[in-house]
Design an enzyme around this catalytic site. Structure first.
Site, PDB file in Angstrom:
ATOM      1  CG  ASP A   6      -1.654   1.285   1.443  1.00 19.05           C
ATOM      2  OD1 ASP A   6      -1.909   1.992   0.440  1.00 19.05           O
ATOM      3  OD2 ASP A   6      -1.972   1.599   2.607  1.00 19.05           O
ATOM      4  CB  VAL A   7       2.536   3.016  -2.729  1.00 21.45           C
ATOM      5  CG1 VAL A   7       3.619   4.089  -2.835  1.00 21.45           C
ATOM      6  CG2 VAL A   7       3.115   1.643  -3.055  1.00 21.45           C
ATOM      7  N   GLY A   8       1.376   4.913   0.088  1.00 21.86           N
ATOM      8  CA  GLY A   8       0.735   6.180   0.419  1.00 21.86           C
ATOM      9  C   GLY A   8       1.699   7.336   0.268  1.00 21.86           C
ATOM     10  CG  ASN A  11       4.780   5.776   6.558  1.00 19.72           C
ATOM     11  OD1 ASN A  11       5.988   5.972   6.633  1.00 19.72           O
ATOM     12  ND2 ASN A  11       3.928   6.257   7.439  1.00 19.72           N
ATOM     13  CB  VAL A  12       5.719   1.920   1.013  1.00 20.82           C
ATOM     14  CG1 VAL A  12       5.265   0.682   0.236  1.00 20.82           C
ATOM     15  CG2 VAL A  12       6.018   3.068   0.075  1.00 20.82           C
ATOM     16  CB  VAL A  13       1.788  -0.441   4.730  1.00 20.35           C
ATOM     17  CG1 VAL A  13       1.555  -1.647   5.642  1.00 20.35           C
ATOM     18  CG2 VAL A  13       1.780   0.845   5.553  1.00 20.35           C
ATOM     19  CB  ALA A 115      -4.943   3.007  -5.336  1.00 21.97           C
ATOM     20  CG  ASP A 116      -5.665   6.125  -0.571  1.00 25.07           C
ATOM     21  OD1 ASP A 116      -6.204   6.467  -1.636  1.00 25.07           O
ATOM     22  OD2 ASP A 116      -5.246   6.956   0.266  1.00 25.07           O
ATOM     23  CG  ASP A 136      -7.497   5.884   5.218  1.00 22.67           C
ATOM     24  OD1 ASP A 136      -6.769   5.815   6.215  1.00 22.67           O
ATOM     25  OD2 ASP A 136      -7.151   5.480   4.093  1.00 22.67           O
TER      26      ASP A 136
END
Length: 264
Positions: A6-8, A11-13, A115-116, A136
Site C-alpha cells: 500500500d503506497v501512500g 509511508n509504504v506498507v 487507490a487507497d 481513513d
C-alpha cells in the site's frame, strides 16, 4: 504467499498473507512500514524487505503473487523492479487492467478516485453490510460514502491532523512543535501554550469529524455504520463514540480481497 504493498504519500506498507481463501478475515501474517520516497530504487527496497522476510522465516520463493495499490505514480517503476528482479513476479497494480475495481464509482470523475480510497471501499463492503462511511486517517483524512450495494457515492477530503499541526507550527514564530496525543483531561480550556495547541488540534479534529459524519448520515438518510482506519484511528476512538468499528488493516485487506477476486 501473497505480498501486498500500500503506497501512500507518507509511508509504504508491505503486508504478507497466506495464500488461501477468505482474505476478508484472513490474518495478516506480517506487516512492515517504510517512508515513501519515489527515489528509492528496487535494489534498496530488496535489501530492506528480504531481511524482514528472513526474520519471519519466509523465503522469497514462497511469494507467488504481488499486488500493489499506489497513490504515488513515481514510486511504481521501482516497485515493479523489486517484484520482477527479486521475486520473478510481474506485479498487479490495483485499479489497472485485470485488477480493475469491480464496483460502481458513482461520482463525476471516477478516474480520480485514489487507490487507497477504492481499496477501503472494497474491504469495508466485504466486511460489513448496509450503508457505510469509512474514515481513513492518513496524510489527508478521507471520508467515503458507500451504499448497501457496494457503490462508491462520494466523500470528503480534509487535511490530516499532522498536516494541520505542521501548518500551525510552520507559519508561526513562537509556537512549539508538539506530539499528537489524546489530552490528559476533557477540559477545552488550556492553561499553557502546549495544552492549548493540543486542545485546538485534537478536540478541533474530533469536532470536525463528528460534525461531518453527522451531516453525511443525514444526507444518506438510512442507518449507516462508520468504519475508521489508519494509524490515528485508535487514538481518536478513545474520545468519541462516532466510530462503530476500527479496522487498522482495511486498505491492505482490500488489496488481498482484490487479489483473491483476480485469482478466481
Amino acid at each position: 504467499m501473497l505480498l501486498v504493498a500500500d503506497v501512500g504519500n507518507t509511508n509504504v506498507v508491505f503486508a504478507l498473507f497466506d495464500d488461501e481463501s477468505g482474505a476478508d478475515r484472513r490474518p495478516v501474517r506480517a506487516r512492515w512500514r517504510i517512508a515513501t520516497d519515489p527515489r528509492r530504487t528496487g535494489d534498496e527496497y530488496a535489501v530492506w524487505l528480504l531481511q524482514l522476510l528472513s526474520v519471519e522465516g519466509v523465503t522469497k520463493d514462497s511469494i507467488t503473487r504481488i499486488v500493489i495499490g499506489s497513490v504515488v505514480p513515481r514510486a511504481e517503476h521501482n516497485l515493479t523492479v523489486l517484484a520482477e528482479k527479486y521475486f520473478g513476479i510481474t506485479p498487479l497494480f490495483a485499479g489497472q487492467g485485470e485488477a480493475g475495481w469491480g464496483f460502481s464509482i458513482d461520482v463525476e470523475q471516477p478516474s480520480s478516485l485514489g487507490a487507497d480510497r477504492a481499496l477501503n471501499c472494497i474491504a469495508a463492503h466485504a466486511l460489513y453490510e448496509g450503508d457505510l462511511i469509512v474514515v481513513d486517517f492518513g496524510t489527508a483524512t478521507k471520508f467515503e460514502a458507500i451504499d448497501f450495494t457496494g457503490a462508491y457515492k462520494g466523500g470528503i477530503i480534509a487535511p490530516g491532523i499532522n498536516l494541520s499541526l505542521d501548518a500551525l507550527v510552520g507559519r508561526t514564530a513562537k509556537l512549539p512543535r508538539i506530539a499528537i496525543r489524546a489530552p490528559d483531561t476533557d477540559s477545552v480550556i488550556g492553561r499553557n501554550t502546549e495544552d492549548q495547541m493540543l486542545i485546538g488540534v485534537y478536540w478541533g479534529y474530533v469536532a470536525m469529524m463528528e460534525g461531518l459524519i453527522a451531516k453525511m448520515r443525514a444526507e444518506i438518510g438510512r442507518p449507516t455504520r462508520v468504519i475508521a482506519t489508519g494509524g490515528l484511528a485508535v487514538l481518536f476512538d478513545r474520545h468519541t463514540d462516532i466510530f462503530d468499528e476500527v479496522e487498522a488493516d482495511l486498505t491492505i485487506r482490500g488489496l488481498a480481497i482484490l487479489a483473491d477476486r483476480i485469482a478466481r
